[in-house]
Design a protein around this motif. Sequence first.
Motif, PDB file in Angstrom:
ATOM      1  N   LYS A 231       2.224  11.874   0.721  1.00 56.21           N
ATOM      2  CA  LYS A 231       2.621  10.471   0.626  1.00 56.21           C
ATOM      3  C   LYS A 231       2.680   9.835   2.012  1.00 56.21           C
ATOM      4  CE  LYS A 231       5.223  10.535  -3.715  1.00 56.21           C
ATOM      5  NZ  LYS A 231       6.525  10.249  -4.356  1.00 56.21           N
ATOM      6  N   PHE A 232       3.258  10.555   2.970  1.00 57.78           N
ATOM      7  CA  PHE A 232       3.411  10.017   4.325  1.00 57.78           C
ATOM      8  C   PHE A 232       2.046   9.665   4.922  1.00 57.78           C
ATOM      9  CE2 PHE A 232       3.560  10.531   8.914  1.00 57.78           C
ATOM     10  CZ  PHE A 232       4.669   9.791   9.273  1.00 57.78           C
ATOM     11  N   PHE A 233       1.123  10.631   4.928  1.00 55.52           N
ATOM     12  CA  PHE A 233      -0.183  10.390   5.529  1.00 55.52           C
ATOM     13  C   PHE A 233      -1.056   9.530   4.615  1.00 55.52           C
ATOM     14  CE2 PHE A 233       1.207  14.116   7.902  1.00 55.52           C
ATOM     15  CZ  PHE A 233       0.868  13.745   9.193  1.00 55.52           C
ATOM     16  N   GLY A 234      -0.771   9.568   3.301  1.00 54.09           N
ATOM     17  CA  GLY A 234      -1.510   8.706   2.390  1.00 54.09           C
ATOM     18  C   GLY A 234      -1.212   7.238   2.633  1.00 54.09           C
ATOM     19  N   LEU A 239      -3.005   2.006   4.986  1.00 56.73           N
ATOM     20  CA  LEU A 239      -2.832   0.911   5.952  1.00 56.73           C
ATOM     21  C   LEU A 239      -4.046   0.804   6.877  1.00 56.73           C
ATOM     22  CD1 LEU A 239      -1.068  -1.278   7.254  1.00 56.73           C
ATOM     23  CD2 LEU A 239      -0.028   0.520   8.665  1.00 56.73           C
ATOM     24  N   MET A 240      -4.499   1.946   7.405  1.00 58.23           N
ATOM     25  CA  MET A 240      -5.660   1.924   8.311  1.00 58.23           C
ATOM     26  C   MET A 240      -6.931   1.517   7.567  1.00 58.23           C
ATOM     27  SD  MET A 240      -5.010   5.165  10.872  1.00 58.23           S
ATOM     28  CE  MET A 240      -4.599   6.363   9.593  1.00 58.23           C
ATOM     29  N   ALA A 277      -8.401   6.943   8.904  1.00 57.45           N
ATOM     30  CA  ALA A 277      -7.852   6.950   7.544  1.00 57.45           C
ATOM     31  C   ALA A 277      -8.330   8.187   6.782  1.00 57.45           C
ATOM     32  CB  ALA A 277      -8.271   5.679   6.810  1.00 57.45           C
ATOM     33  N   PHE A 278      -9.601   8.518   6.924  1.00 57.92           N
ATOM     34  CA  PHE A 278     -10.140   9.706   6.261  1.00 57.92           C
ATOM     35  C   PHE A 278      -9.451  10.973   6.770  1.00 57.92           C
ATOM     36  CE2 PHE A 278     -13.230  13.221   6.371  1.00 57.92           C
ATOM     37  CZ  PHE A 278     -13.455  13.377   5.009  1.00 57.92           C
TER      38      PHE A 278
END
Length: 313
Positions: A231-234, A239-240, A277-278
Amino acid sequence: MDKIAVLIPCYNESQTIEKVVRDYQRVLPQAGIYVYDNNSADNTAAIAQAAGAIVRYEYRQGKGNVVRTMFREIEADCYLIVDGDDTYPAESAGEMCELVLQNKADMVIGDRLSLTYFKENKRPLHGAGNILVRKCINMFWGERCHIEDGMTGFRACSPLFVKSFPILSQGFEIETEMTVHALDKNLRICSVPVSYRDRPEGSHSKLNTFSDGCKVMGTIFNLYRDYKPLKFFGYAACLMFFISLVLFIPVFIEYIETGLVPRMPTLVVSVVLMLAAFLSVVCGLILDTNAKNNRKNFEVQMNIIRMLLRQQR
């Protein structure tokens, strides 16, 4: 091994510690009362010992360091943690401990806010900080159990919780860390509404609104990253990705219309953000797998701890 161990971390509480010790001796006569002095400059330790408490010392400054040492050194069927400032009346202690002793909870939270709204939290920033912490905990981890008071210093804990809790905090962030650990590891949590009274005249809180508040929010941020990495990195990836699209679409339209890319730096930034983002999604997936494996290992460790606790009894 004590049936109930009352754990009282203290730093310069000579004005109140005697009353706290005697109150809990009266309410829990079968309990061992442990006062851990944390480099007090007054005679807190001597007063506590004269009142009948078992006095020990922790020389690394900070409440988190004190709780870490308490949990390591003391063996009991129930651990009751209470501050030494005489703000938590002892009358609720029996009910809280019974929930642990009857195997109905791994952590019982002494909920101050359901019955009282104490004066310290009427300080605008102090009260707002407490509300913010509670809302963040419930937003990130409150799917299973809604927490009313995430910063209380009055808790009863089972041996299973105490011996499985990896304490990383050094200061007042310890309460937040305890709450989040119990929520994340699906331990049994319940709340008992407790009354709260202000410190006596001349006694001062050691909690700094700004510095300790920032540490608590930093702890929530780090725990969310560690416990819920997908969730955090998602969210970061979304956003990016959105910013990348906002930058890329005008450049792409210009290219379709003119065949030229006059804003090359904007295109480069857009591509970099899309790649970031990827990568963020990939990191989230990898770390989420690691977090799930840690939860599986935790369950195995819990079974081992249960077996050892049964052997002790």
